[in-house]
Design a protein around this motif. Structure first.
Motif, PDB file in Angstrom:
ATOM      1  N   ASP A  29      35.521  23.168  25.274  1.00  0.00           N
ATOM      2  CA  ASP A  29      37.177  22.222  25.229  1.00  0.00           C
ATOM      3  C   ASP A  29      36.544  22.034  27.606  1.00  0.00           C
ATOM      4  OD1 ASP A  29      38.003  19.993  26.187  1.00  0.00           O
ATOM      5  OD2 ASP A  29      39.387  20.491  24.848  1.00  0.00           O
ATOM      6  N   ALA A  30      35.570  21.279  27.762  1.00  0.00           N
ATOM      7  CA  ALA A  30      35.702  21.626  29.267  1.00  0.00           C
ATOM      8  C   ALA A  30      36.853  20.706  29.598  1.00  0.00           C
ATOM      9  CB  ALA A  30      34.573  21.128  29.570  1.00  0.00           C
ATOM     10  N   GLN A  31      37.909  20.415  28.662  1.00  0.00           N
ATOM     11  CA  GLN A  31      38.840  20.230  29.581  1.00  0.00           C
ATOM     12  C   GLN A  31      40.383  21.159  29.631  1.00  0.00           C
ATOM     13  OE1 GLN A  31      39.390  16.800  31.030  1.00  0.00           O
ATOM     14  NE2 GLN A  31      37.421  17.085  30.807  1.00  0.00           N
ATOM     15  N   CYS A  32      40.387  21.831  28.937  1.00  0.00           N
ATOM     16  CA  CYS A  32      40.989  23.707  28.633  1.00  0.00           C
ATOM     17  C   CYS A  32      40.892  23.843  29.808  1.00  0.00           C
ATOM     18  CB  CYS A  32      40.099  24.344  27.202  1.00  0.00           C
ATOM     19  SG  CYS A  32      41.566  25.737  27.371  1.00  0.00           S
ATOM     20  N   ALA A  33      42.250  24.574  29.992  1.00  0.00           N
ATOM     21  CA  ALA A  33      43.019  25.098  31.614  1.00  0.00           C
ATOM     22  C   ALA A  33      42.200  26.411  31.779  1.00  0.00           C
ATOM     23  CB  ALA A  33      44.183  25.123  31.188  1.00  0.00           C
ATOM     24  N   THR A  34      41.676  27.046  30.493  1.00  0.00           N
ATOM     25  CA  THR A  34      40.824  28.663  31.047  1.00  0.00           C
ATOM     26  C   THR A  34      39.008  28.015  30.670  1.00  0.00           C
ATOM     27  OG1 THR A  34      40.925  28.979  28.209  1.00  0.00           O
ATOM     28  CG2 THR A  34      43.363  29.607  30.695  1.00  0.00           C
ATOM     29  N   TYR A  35      38.956  26.942  30.471  1.00  0.00           N
ATOM     30  CA  TYR A  35      37.252  26.868  30.094  1.00  0.00           C
ATOM     31  C   TYR A  35      36.408  27.771  31.455  1.00  0.00           C
ATOM     32  CZ  TYR A  35      33.022  24.203  29.167  1.00  0.00           C
ATOM     33  OH  TYR A  35      31.627  24.152  28.857  1.00  0.00           O
ATOM     34  N   LYS A  36      36.616  27.667  32.376  1.00  0.00           N
ATOM     35  CA  LYS A  36      36.229  28.732  33.278  1.00  0.00           C
ATOM     36  C   LYS A  36      35.965  30.238  33.302  1.00  0.00           C
ATOM     37  CE  LYS A  36      34.556  24.736  36.018  1.00  0.00           C
ATOM     38  NZ  LYS A  36      35.223  23.646  37.596  1.00  0.00           N
ATOM     39  N   ARG A  37      37.510  30.740  32.841  1.00  0.00           N
ATOM     40  CA  ARG A  37      37.131  31.996  32.855  1.00  0.00           C
ATOM     41  C   ARG A  37      36.035  33.035  31.284  1.00  0.00           C
ATOM     42  NH1 ARG A  37      42.842  34.077  33.891  1.00  0.00           N
ATOM     43  NH2 ARG A  37      41.046  35.812  32.680  1.00  0.00           N
ATOM     44  N   THR A  38      35.200  33.205  32.032  1.00  0.00           N
ATOM     45  CA  THR A  38      34.022  33.846  31.147  1.00  0.00           C
ATOM     46  C   THR A  38      34.747  34.869  31.063  1.00  0.00           C
ATOM     47  OG1 THR A  38      33.258  34.377  33.406  1.00  0.00           O
ATOM     48  CG2 THR A  38      31.927  32.260  32.231  1.00  0.00           C
ATOM     49  N   ASP A  39      35.588  35.795  31.500  1.00  0.00           N
ATOM     50  CA  ASP A  39      35.987  37.054  30.910  1.00  0.00           C
ATOM     51  C   ASP A  39      37.329  36.501  29.861  1.00  0.00           C
ATOM     52  OD1 ASP A  39      37.627  35.744  32.256  1.00  0.00           O
ATOM     53  OD2 ASP A  39      39.200  37.487  32.871  1.00  0.00           O
ATOM     54  N   LEU A  40      37.640  35.734  29.672  1.00  0.00           N
ATOM     55  CA  LEU A  40      38.211  35.093  28.676  1.00  0.00           C
ATOM     56  C   LEU A  40      37.573  35.212  26.983  1.00  0.00           C
ATOM     57  CD1 LEU A  40      41.495  33.281  29.442  1.00  0.00           C
ATOM     58  CD2 LEU A  40      41.133  35.862  29.134  1.00  0.00           C
ATOM     59  N   LYS A  41      36.353  34.603  27.837  1.00  0.00           N
ATOM     60  CA  LYS A  41      35.717  33.917  26.819  1.00  0.00           C
ATOM     61  C   LYS A  41      34.688  34.921  25.781  1.00  0.00           C
ATOM     62  CE  LYS A  41      34.429  28.967  28.459  1.00  0.00           C
ATOM     63  NZ  LYS A  41      32.862  28.192  29.100  1.00  0.00           N
TER      64      LYS A  41
END
Length: 60
Positions: free
Chosen positions: A28-40
């Motif tokens: 979900d690109a609207q998720c606040a942590t979407y860009k956090r590759t470490d979390l992904k």
């Protein structure tokens, strides 16, 4: 003898879909942590462990 290659079963597919749906930050690109590759990366590792040992050793 070559190593046994595990194929996808419908059960594994359902587990994968379920686990990814539970983690909107993966899709979900609207998720606040979407860009956090470490979390992904951490979430993909968790999913791989859930799918079993033959998946946890592979890079996702």
């Amino acid at each position: 003898m070559p190593p046994k290659i595990e194929t996808w079963s419908s059960e594994k597919e359902n587990i994968l879909i379920f686990e990814v749906e539970r983690r909107p930050m993966l899709w979900d690109a609207q998720c606040a942590t979407y860009k956090r590759t470490d979390l992904k990366y951490n979430h993909w590792q968790e999913i791989a462990q859930i799918l079993g040992p033959s998946f946890s050793r592979k890079r996702i």
